[in-house]
Design an enzyme around this catalytic site. Structure first.
Site, short mmCIF file in Angstrom:
data_model
loop_
_atom_site.label_atom_id
_atom_site.label_comp_id
_atom_site.label_asym_id
_atom_site.label_seq_id
_atom_site.Cartn_x
_atom_site.Cartn_y
_atom_site.Cartn_z
N LYS A 34 36.25 -6.09 35.88
CA LYS A 34 37.65 -6.37 36.23
C LYS A 34 37.84 -6.47 37.75
CE LYS A 34 42.26 -4.51 35.13
NZ LYS A 34 42.95 -3.41 34.41
N CYS A 42 43.01 -7.29 31.20
CA CYS A 42 44.36 -6.77 31.41
C CYS A 42 45.08 -7.40 32.60
CB CYS A 42 44.29 -5.24 31.54
SG CYS A 42 45.90 -4.41 31.37
N GLU A 78 41.04 -2.95 26.18
CA GLU A 78 40.44 -2.45 27.42
C GLU A 78 39.98 -1.00 27.22
OE1 GLU A 78 41.76 -2.16 32.15
OE2 GLU A 78 43.26 -2.49 30.60
#
Length: 263
Positions: A109, A143, A41
């Protein structure tokens, strides 16, 4: 298909050095016969760079994406890299897939972790993408996303053979549990592969768990990185090798049957 995850040293903070580390990892993966590499990330900026991340964020046509596309074409590897992307004045925490033929797929995300991310980024609005590359179907998450069962289940129901996850998992007891237990469980309960690429070491703000991995549909780890050092993991993804496991644990089939009955 053979793929790799690259665990990078968070202590390398200069952009040119980070690019050099990334290029070395992708080049090594290509030399091992890997067709795709997953990086952590915010791999280009570093996760702990704070407000510099949003200040230096570029658009899809910017130098960072251009560089990744060139690296993909040069090595012949597909690349999944975490970076900050700007669109219409907003900054997103993005996983970017680039293919050697110039194909680019971006996922922003959805689940931003804590005040740090929520201050820096706008929450993604689009569903995680599913795409085909090298004969397999892949999904993208970032993540914290993978810690929500419905995110991986949604990709699996849409046909993903594998879920690719750039991450910046912090070092903690909870982080160790996620790396060691949650990731293989997500693979098992959805009968998919999961490639999970983390940072290791520390930067100015955070210490990282390391322990990047490639998990198989039977919950086993095909490759596992240490907690403390950079590592390049490589593994063969063969969905057909897990047919017996899927027959024994028909989770997706059962979910589909229930959806059909309730429709």
């Amino acid at each position: 298909m053979k793929i790799a995850t690259a665990q990078l040293d968070a202590g390398v903070t200069h952009l040119d050095r980070r690019r050099s580390e990334i290029a070395s990892a992708v080049t090594e993966a290509a030399s091992l016969g890997c067709s795709l590499v997953v990086l952590p990330e915010l791999a280009l900026s570093g996760y702990g760079a704070g407000t510099l991340i949003s200040k230096n964020a570029q658009e899809l046509s910017g130098a960072d994406v251009t560089w990744l596309k060139a690296l993909s074409a040069q090595t012949g590897c597909g690349i999944v890299c975490g970076l900050a992307l700007k669109r219409e004045g907003q900054v997103y925490n993005t996983a970017l897939f680039t293919a050697p033929d110039g194909t680019v797929i971006a996922y922003d995300k959805i689940h931003l972790y804590g005040d740090y991310e929520q201050t820096l980024f706008k929450r993604g609005a689009a569903s995680p993408p599913v795409f085909t590359f090298g004969g397999l179907t892949f999904g993208l998450l970032v993540c914290f996303d993978v810690e929500f069962p419905e995110r991986v289940r949604g990709l699996a129901l849409r046909g993903a053979d594998a879920v690719l996850v750039p991450t910046a998992l912090p070092k903690s007891d909870g982080g160790a549990f996620i790396a060691q237990s949650v990731i293989p469980v997500r693979a098992f309960e959805n009968q998919v592969f999961i490639a999970y690429a983390n940072h290791c070491g520390k930067d100015a703000m955070f210490c990282y768990q390391g322990q990047s991995s490639i998990a198989a549909p039977d919950g086993q780890r095909l490759a596992q990185a240490p907690a403390t050092d950079p590592a390049l993991l490589a593994a063969e993804l063969d969905p057909g090798a897990y047919a017996a496991c899927r027959q024994q644990n028909p989770y997706l089939e059962e979910v589909r049957l229930c959806f059909d009955r309730s429709a």
